[in-house]
Design an enzyme around this catalytic site. Structure first.
Site, PDB file in Angstrom:
ATOM      1  N   GLY C 148       7.074 -42.103 -37.542  1.00  0.00           N
ATOM      2  CA  GLY C 148       8.148 -42.220 -38.521  1.00  0.00           C
ATOM      3  C   GLY C 148       9.130 -41.075 -38.405  1.00  0.00           C
ATOM      4  O   GLY C 148       8.883 -40.069 -37.730  1.00  0.00           O
ATOM      5  N   CYS C 149      10.279 -41.227 -39.072  1.00  0.00           N
ATOM      6  CA  CYS C 149      11.335 -40.224 -38.959  1.00  0.00           C
ATOM      7  C   CYS C 149      10.927 -38.905 -39.614  1.00  0.00           C
ATOM      8  O   CYS C 149      10.996 -37.841 -38.986  1.00  0.00           O
ATOM      9  CB  CYS C 149      12.637 -40.752 -39.535  1.00  0.00           C
ATOM     10  SG  CYS C 149      12.532 -41.413 -41.211  1.00  0.00           S
ATOM     11  N   TYR C 150      10.496 -38.956 -40.875  1.00  0.00           N
ATOM     12  CA  TYR C 150      10.035 -37.720 -41.503  1.00  0.00           C
ATOM     13  C   TYR C 150       8.848 -37.114 -40.732  1.00  0.00           C
ATOM     14  O   TYR C 150       8.835 -35.906 -40.473  1.00  0.00           O
ATOM     15  CB  TYR C 150       9.606 -37.968 -42.948  1.00  0.00           C
ATOM     16  CG  TYR C 150      10.718 -38.154 -43.951  1.00  0.00           C
ATOM     17  CD1 TYR C 150      11.681 -37.171 -44.169  1.00  0.00           C
ATOM     18  CD2 TYR C 150      10.779 -39.303 -44.730  1.00  0.00           C
ATOM     19  CE1 TYR C 150      12.672 -37.340 -45.126  1.00  0.00           C
ATOM     20  CE2 TYR C 150      11.769 -39.473 -45.691  1.00  0.00           C
ATOM     21  CZ  TYR C 150      12.718 -38.494 -45.890  1.00  0.00           C
ATOM     22  OH  TYR C 150      13.695 -38.658 -46.839  1.00  0.00           O
ATOM     23  N   THR C 152       8.056 -37.077 -37.680  1.00  0.00           N
ATOM     24  CA  THR C 152       8.434 -36.373 -36.452  1.00  0.00           C
ATOM     25  C   THR C 152       8.952 -34.975 -36.766  1.00  0.00           C
ATOM     26  O   THR C 152       8.489 -33.969 -36.218  1.00  0.00           O
ATOM     27  CB  THR C 152       9.508 -37.182 -35.694  1.00  0.00           C
ATOM     28  OG1 THR C 152       8.943 -38.444 -35.309  1.00  0.00           O
ATOM     29  CG2 THR C 152       9.994 -36.441 -34.461  1.00  0.00           C
TER      30      THR C 152
END
Lengths: 342, 342, 342, 342
Positions: C148-150, C152
């Site tokens: 996921g973005c967060y 990473t």
């Protein structure tokens, strides 16, 4: 105290009416309706109003609107025309912020709005609520068609020139830019932040519903049908309209004096000094329209710049201005907020 | 009517003072000074005020500030401390929106602000103008040190917990985010639109001037020195501060009740229902601080969310709140503007 | 040339995959599917791709994805797990940009995602696609769970410290801020421009789906369960994540050296010089993660700043990085775009 | 490999040249000069370039620019004209991104730019670098006057119509909107985030320096002097120009075919399907100009919409396009970046 009803309170014009009316000393908000949010605290949906508005949204069927002195419709187009006749019969005065009563020619209205009109007989009676044109008629009206956001900024910008006889009325150009709140509080992809931020585009170039409204108003003012090219644009800001108007001049005219004289007694129209460039933020949150006139390079084309807050002078503020006029209150009462700057 | 003077009126806190005070029923603005813009109409610099403020900027040397009842300093740090002594001698009361009188420990102030203090003897007398802590002392003060923008939001968020004895005072964390107006109306590259828009960054992690101010306030409230990590960030919006505060709990505490009880009588602190997430726009243009408390996953870390408008409760609004208290006026007079939403 | 399929191409990760893959020299995009937009030119929906992408959206049922070498799922959660088993059987390798295969503990996954898992037996096989941890396992994987973005940005920021043994693992704090594109291309009111612009708020403080993902990754890296408080915020920008991480240090450590050594060979992790403050725009449009480490006031709390572009290193760029690794291509191929600045 | 010099690398066109040229396979950047930042790492000023540009800013006096094959001037107006003569003498070819060589009539240039021209004899030789008009002359030019940002978008939008003989050339109207990066990377108050965000305004209505440049280009294309009203506006986005052009038609013309035929072979001009509204973000970061043509309500006024990225096709991208042409490289080499979307 005036008893106020608001129909359709969950959009941006609804919450702006609440902001203004909850600070108005001569009104009580009796009911604000929403079919979808009935029973919810208004302040839960709009946390900016916490501690200041105790109301809940009412179901439209139970709102007893006929006991109000005046009812504002902040609904999508096509709703007000169905409910207005019975409210008028009950003695309620109406201010419709939607488009149902703006266009006098029923066939034109039905073409642009794509539905049959529910009460064409009332359209003739309705008064177009632009006080700078219709102040006296507004005072006695039962039913006000509150102008659209673009039409307010564009008409106030064009009016002195189209009234003057100095303009080429066949080739008016209105290049208008609106903040995104003008599109309403509707879940749509094209007005998402990630779509509309850091972006600029025109839309509706082939034809926008505000075109016939503006054309009607300017034609009446000019006493002659006008030719108008109207191009709206979406600009990445929340509030504000900037209209840039181009008029070919047919004869000499002192633009600055023309505009200053036309609006000298208007409390909400501010003609800026020669050479000015009004900014939308200079009217943000206020009921003002600021206008500057230019004649670039001394040529035969006048350029008029006109700015408003689309939710105030372009909607809720003008509606309250109309209400003040209708009920004999000071015209500026409760709509003298200063712009929020920066 | 109180006679008001404003020193340094060309910044954002200056124009915000003008917005608020020009709508205040008990004051007359006698003078607003600017060395650089002396002689210019205020409304030329700030077109949002056209038609409502007739003043021109005065040269500081000719402003007759000693005839005022109260003078606001909306100047850069280091200016007020040079002019305050003679004004106090003339019987003028002072509200300093800069940092000159905020830090009681002169050595600490001189270290963080990089200059010698011009009147250390007045620092002890000055009252820190956070009404939620010092209301009674503010009423009789001659000299108010108006709190910084971050310190207002951060202290109001931490106060109930640091007063409660339930917090680990050695490891407080304040992750704060500010709109760009917090950087002031100064021509600098890093706050240009093309630099600050569509961007997010921390700054001053190694040390920001608001750190000792917050630490002083919380240590007084806790009656014990606190350990604080404070990280400010710049977020691409004009106004608003959002402080996210992390506190390790040492014992059981009903956070919601603790906060509601602490602020039950505060007109400008709004404790939201459990589970809420306050938005900065819910206070935009208003003097409110809205707070929500959380305890994620039932763990031992409390998360407090606190939002203010940095120019209102974080500066000019709080200054007027202090003025109202100092002169026996209703505390909320002229600072009850509703937030502009959207 | 690798044959590529993309399932669910109408969201922001889909169009970002297209931007990257259409400039990748070793791939052919065979099909991009959308149930809703089947038959429409991709370039009609995404005009940025006009002239460069000739594809139409395919109906998922007719896309012949089993003939692809690799299929990317850019779908909502819960879609990939239904289609992956048969594609794996057909010899297709899979990169899932959604969350279906990220959490190893099926019960945890089912609790946070609110549905039963369709193929729990494949979850164990799936490799978590963070190359900075799992590079070797990615090379041979059939099935990649793209982070996921967060997770990473947060994991890359915490990793060196949690691996070091110097951190208090029980009280990690991650205060994360995301641009609005992180919410996806979905028609919702809270992400409208007029709602999200000029505004800042936290959300999901009581629990966000990325919490268990981050906790799993950090616990594996630490070889010990970690305690994490994770607070996501929405910031008014299109792209970008800024994670501000707070770690209590248990012993002396040279933070700068620790981070530089850990990432010295990583092509997409950039450790900034001591004292730096990374900006999200410094990675806008690129596959980079930039990190700076601080120890404010020499205390026992480390502050780590980590920025990524949520759609690139946080989604589509990392997916292509994984694909390059899986197929023996140079790891950085076609993902070396420089950030767009300003 | 071409040896490249860049004079004045600290502005937005400078960093954009670096972004493009550092990914160009046929060039080496030999020197980038800045009087003010000489000795500083370029990547320190522009962190987006960290790890990809190893250069330091050079003092202009020590940069050995005469050894370059081509030198780009990304300087304020009035700098290039002083240095170009000696560089040309040394055999260096020049691309000036400023305005020094754009206006053929020296008196007109001196009036609009407020200074005497330092080398009027070279103005006649300079080739106006709009490849869509001057492709062949650019190939052999020693000295390129790279067009301004507004002039690129406006001329490309008007060109087919003014060449066609169907337009009323006396009353062209160009209503143009620019992102704030067009104002450059200069510390000024009016382009601060807190001034330019959530705001829209016109500027320079009485006369903007790009007016004579556009008028010259259109008059040459029309082989007749044109009358043009040009109104630029500032819109709250970082990059992008949107020109809305109004042309009165004198005779029947198939606008769509006219534009498609004119630009059929142009690699960087994209004529959209009838009825389209190009968005600035559809060209963000790319060298494209996208154009749509309209004839609202079937009247006699054509409306042309033209969008570019002011820093790419409006500056640095077009400069590299010119360089490619001058040195016999493929015209599109290294300027095929896809737009960043969203």
């Amino acid at each position: 105290m005036l008893k106020i009803g608001i129909v359709g309170g969950t959009g941006y014009t609804g919450v702006e009416l609440l902001r203004i009316l909850s600070q108005h000393p001569e009104v009580n908000i009796e009911a604000i309706t929403s079919r979808k949010e009935a029973g919810m605290d208004v302040a839960q949906l709009f946390p900016s109003l916490r501690g200041r508005i105790e109301l809940k949204f009412s179901d439209p069927a139970e709102a007893n609107l006929e006991k109000c002195d005046v009812v504002f419709f902040a609904t999508p187009n096509g709703i007000a025309m169905k409910q207005v006749p019975s409210l008028l019969d009950a003695g309620v005065r109406i201010i419709d912020l939607a488009a149902d009563f703006r266009i006098k020619d029923i066939a034109v209205w039905e073409k642009w709005y794509g539905m049959p009109h529910a009460c064409p007989e009332l359209v003739a009676e309705a008064v177009y609520g632009l006080p700078e044109i219709n102040r006296d008629r507004i005072k006695t009206a039962r039913l006000i068609a509150n102008p659209g956001c673009y039409p307010t900024a564009v008409q106030l910008g064009f009016l002195p020139l189209v009234e003057s006889g100095a303009a080429d009325l066949d080739h008016l150009v209105a290049d208008a830019k609106s903040g995104v709140s003008g599109a309403g509080r509707n879940a749509e992809i094209h007005t998402l932040f990630a779509e509309a931020a850091d972006n600029f585009k025109a839309y509706g170039v082939s034809g926008h519903r505000h075109l016939p409204e503006i054309r009607q108003g300017l034609s009446q003012a000019a006493k002659h049908p006008v030719g108008l090219t109207f191009v709206p644009h979406l600009t990445p800001m929340i509030r504000g309209i900037h209209a840039t108007l181009y008029v070919k001049l047919l004869k000499e005219v002192d633009l600055q004096a023309l505009y200053e004289n036309r609006y000298v007694n208007e409390p909400f129209v501010d003609v800026l000094p020669a050479g000015s460039h009004p900014e939308t933020r200079s009217v943000r949150g206020s009921n003002l329209c600021r206008i500057a006139v230019h004649r670039p390079q001394g040529g035969d084309t006048a350029v008029i710049l006109s700015v408003t807050d689309n939710l105030v002078k372009g909607a809720a503020g003008q509606a309250v201005q109309n209400m003040n006029l209708m009920f004999g209150l000071p015209e500026t009462l409760a709509i003298t907020h200063l712009p929020l700057f920066p």
